[in-house]
Design a protein around this motif. Sequence first.
Motif, PDB file in Angstrom:
ATOM      1  N   ALA A  80       0.827  -1.210   0.000  1.00 49.46           N
ATOM      2  CA  ALA A  80       0.000   0.000   0.000  1.00 49.46           C
ATOM      3  C   ALA A  80       0.861   1.260   0.000  1.00 49.46           C
ATOM      4  O   ALA A  80       0.555   2.241  -0.688  1.00 49.46           O
ATOM      5  CB  ALA A  80      -0.933  -0.006   1.214  1.00 49.46           C
ATOM      6  N   LEU A  81       1.951   1.229   0.776  1.00 51.59           N
ATOM      7  CA  LEU A  81       2.816   2.405   0.887  1.00 51.59           C
ATOM      8  C   LEU A  81       3.601   2.667  -0.384  1.00 51.59           C
ATOM      9  O   LEU A  81       3.748   3.823  -0.819  1.00 51.59           O
ATOM     10  CB  LEU A  81       3.777   2.220   2.070  1.00 51.59           C
ATOM     11  N   LEU A  82       4.110   1.596  -1.019  1.00 47.06           N
ATOM     12  CA  LEU A  82       4.997   1.760  -2.170  1.00 47.06           C
ATOM     13  C   LEU A  82       4.285   1.720  -3.512  1.00 47.06           C
ATOM     14  O   LEU A  82       4.855   2.139  -4.520  1.00 47.06           O
ATOM     15  CB  LEU A  82       6.083   0.675  -2.147  1.00 47.06           C
ATOM     16  N   PHE A  83       3.033   1.222  -3.553  1.00 47.37           N
ATOM     17  CA  PHE A  83       2.342   1.136  -4.841  1.00 47.37           C
ATOM     18  C   PHE A  83       0.985   1.839  -4.820  1.00 47.37           C
ATOM     19  O   PHE A  83       0.750   2.749  -5.614  1.00 47.37           O
ATOM     20  CB  PHE A  83       2.156  -0.324  -5.252  1.00 47.37           C
ATOM     21  N   LEU A  84       0.099   1.439  -3.910  1.00 46.90           N
ATOM     22  CA  LEU A  84      -1.261   1.978  -3.938  1.00 46.90           C
ATOM     23  C   LEU A  84      -1.291   3.478  -3.659  1.00 46.90           C
ATOM     24  O   LEU A  84      -1.966   4.233  -4.379  1.00 46.90           O
ATOM     25  CB  LEU A  84      -2.132   1.233  -2.921  1.00 46.90           C
ATOM     26  N   TYR A  85      -0.571   3.925  -2.640  1.00 47.99           N
ATOM     27  CA  TYR A  85      -0.571   5.356  -2.302  1.00 47.99           C
ATOM     28  C   TYR A  85       0.040   6.206  -3.425  1.00 47.99           C
ATOM     29  O   TYR A  85      -0.585   7.196  -3.851  1.00 47.99           O
ATOM     30  CB  TYR A  85       0.164   5.578  -0.984  1.00 47.99           C
ATOM     31  N   PRO A  86       1.260   5.861  -3.953  1.00 48.40           N
ATOM     32  CA  PRO A  86       1.792   6.675  -5.064  1.00 48.40           C
ATOM     33  C   PRO A  86       0.891   6.672  -6.292  1.00 48.40           C
ATOM     34  O   PRO A  86       0.783   7.680  -6.988  1.00 48.40           O
ATOM     35  CB  PRO A  86       3.147   6.007  -5.363  1.00 48.40           C
ATOM     36  N   THR A  87       0.236   5.534  -6.559  1.00 48.92           N
ATOM     37  CA  THR A  87      -0.668   5.463  -7.709  1.00 48.92           C
ATOM     38  C   THR A  87      -1.854   6.403  -7.524  1.00 48.92           C
ATOM     39  O   THR A  87      -2.223   7.154  -8.442  1.00 48.92           O
ATOM     40  CB  THR A  87      -1.174   4.020  -7.912  1.00 48.92           C
ATOM     41  N   ALA A  88      -2.447   6.378  -6.346  1.00 49.42           N
ATOM     42  CA  ALA A  88      -3.587   7.260  -6.066  1.00 49.42           C
ATOM     43  C   ALA A  88      -3.172   8.726  -6.144  1.00 49.42           C
ATOM     44  O   ALA A  88      -3.897   9.563  -6.707  1.00 49.42           O
ATOM     45  CB  ALA A  88      -4.163   6.935  -4.683  1.00 49.42           C
ATOM     46  N   VAL A  89      -1.999   9.063  -5.606  1.00 55.28           N
ATOM     47  CA  VAL A  89      -1.509  10.439  -5.652  1.00 55.28           C
ATOM     48  C   VAL A  89      -1.254  10.873  -7.103  1.00 55.28           C
ATOM     49  O   VAL A  89      -1.572  12.010  -7.493  1.00 55.28           O
ATOM     50  CB  VAL A  89      -0.224  10.575  -4.805  1.00 55.28           C
ATOM     51  N   SER A  90      -0.703   9.974  -7.902  1.00 52.53           N
ATOM     52  CA  SER A  90      -0.451  10.296  -9.316  1.00 52.53           C
ATOM     53  C   SER A  90      -1.752  10.583 -10.050  1.00 52.53           C
ATOM     54  O   SER A  90      -1.835  11.536 -10.839  1.00 52.53           O
ATOM     55  CB  SER A  90       0.295   9.143  -9.991  1.00 52.53           C
ATOM     56  N   PHE A  91      -2.762   9.763  -9.800  1.00 52.20           N
ATOM     57  CA  PHE A  91      -4.063   9.995 -10.437  1.00 52.20           C
ATOM     58  C   PHE A  91      -4.616  11.357 -10.020  1.00 52.20           C
ATOM     59  O   PHE A  91      -5.154  12.095 -10.846  1.00 52.20           O
ATOM     60  CB  PHE A  91      -5.041   8.875 -10.072  1.00 52.20           C
ATOM     61  N   PHE A  92      -4.488  11.693  -8.747  1.00 52.43           N
ATOM     62  CA  PHE A  92      -4.999  12.978  -8.279  1.00 52.43           C
ATOM     63  C   PHE A  92      -4.265  14.140  -8.953  1.00 52.43           C
ATOM     64  O   PHE A  92      -4.904  15.067  -9.480  1.00 52.43           O
ATOM     65  CB  PHE A  92      -4.852  13.081  -6.754  1.00 52.43           C
ATOM     66  N   PHE A  93      -2.926  14.105  -8.938  1.00 54.22           N
ATOM     67  CA  PHE A  93      -2.158  15.224  -9.476  1.00 54.22           C
ATOM     68  C   PHE A  93      -2.234  15.322 -10.999  1.00 54.22           C
ATOM     69  O   PHE A  93      -1.856  16.347 -11.564  1.00 54.22           O
ATOM     70  CB  PHE A  93      -0.707  15.151  -9.010  1.00 54.22           C
ATOM     71  N   SER A  94      -2.704  14.260 -11.664  1.00 57.78           N
ATOM     72  CA  SER A  94      -2.890  14.357 -13.113  1.00 57.78           C
ATOM     73  C   SER A  94      -4.021  15.318 -13.469  1.00 57.78           C
ATOM     74  O   SER A  94      -4.112  15.769 -14.614  1.00 57.78           O
ATOM     75  CB  SER A  94      -3.175  12.972 -13.700  1.00 57.78           C
TER      76      SER A  94
END
Length: 286
Positions: free
Chosen positions: A20-34
């Motif tokens: 969750a820390l290394l994949f799910l969280y960065p993925t969710a943040v990337s989607f948001f900042f896109s």
Amino acid sequence: MKINKVYSYALLIPAGLIYALLFLYPTAVSFFFSFTRWTLTDWEWIGLTNFRMFFEESSLMIGFKNTFVFAFLTAGLKVVFGLLFAVFLTSQIKTKRLIRSTVFFPVLVSTIAVGIAFSVLMHPSQGLINQSLAFIGINGPDWLGNPNLAIYSVALVDVWKGVGIATVIFIAGMMSIPKDYYEAHQVDGGNKVNAFWHITLPLSRPAINAVIILALIGGLRTFDLVWAMTGGGPGFSSDLIASIIYKQYQAGFYGLSTAGNVILFLMVAVIVYPIFRYLNRKEVNL
């Protein structure tokens, strides 16, 4: 029984937290900042503007075409050459351990180092490749300076570097095939060619599927080798989606490039997942 089940799930918690820390969280943040225009200190919500601007990129169609050509070409060649090397290196040759090490060695070398080395080797006038061709009377092309040839030259280097992984996977798959099948085939009067087509190839399908999926994912996401060898040039002729995204980062369009990464992520998923499902339905089980 319930205690054992709870205990089993408890053992998964550390791995789940790391995932969750290394994949799910960065993925969710990337989607948001896109969906934003952001810098290191501030952000502004702009909705789908980044995605619209990304699809208006002048070199995008070239990037898509090159990405598909690169991914499917390199995946196909890695499967073919990896399978041939694996068959050869599981035969009764005396130097197979040395040859296995030689085939796998390029995998261990830095991709950037490989790109720089082949940029020198493929120089149109001073490179060793064209000098060797000139020695036997062949006028070598401008491997990286010809817009029609550059992406294919990089693809061949990628195959040279990555075929070792495919070979190792195929060797592991072939060595797991029971010897009884080959002995029975030999008793029935079959030759080595028939043994390959009717035993080795069908029962190596799980390994073939793994190589196809890994090579496709790697090819669709490739950036470093292309950037080290051509920088996307000449012009935009060897640009891939990943190199277009990197150029946007360089220009300071962080939100735009983040949207590009999201599009690349979705593109890889949409292409690879159906292929993965199709290949798994076709697997041969021992």
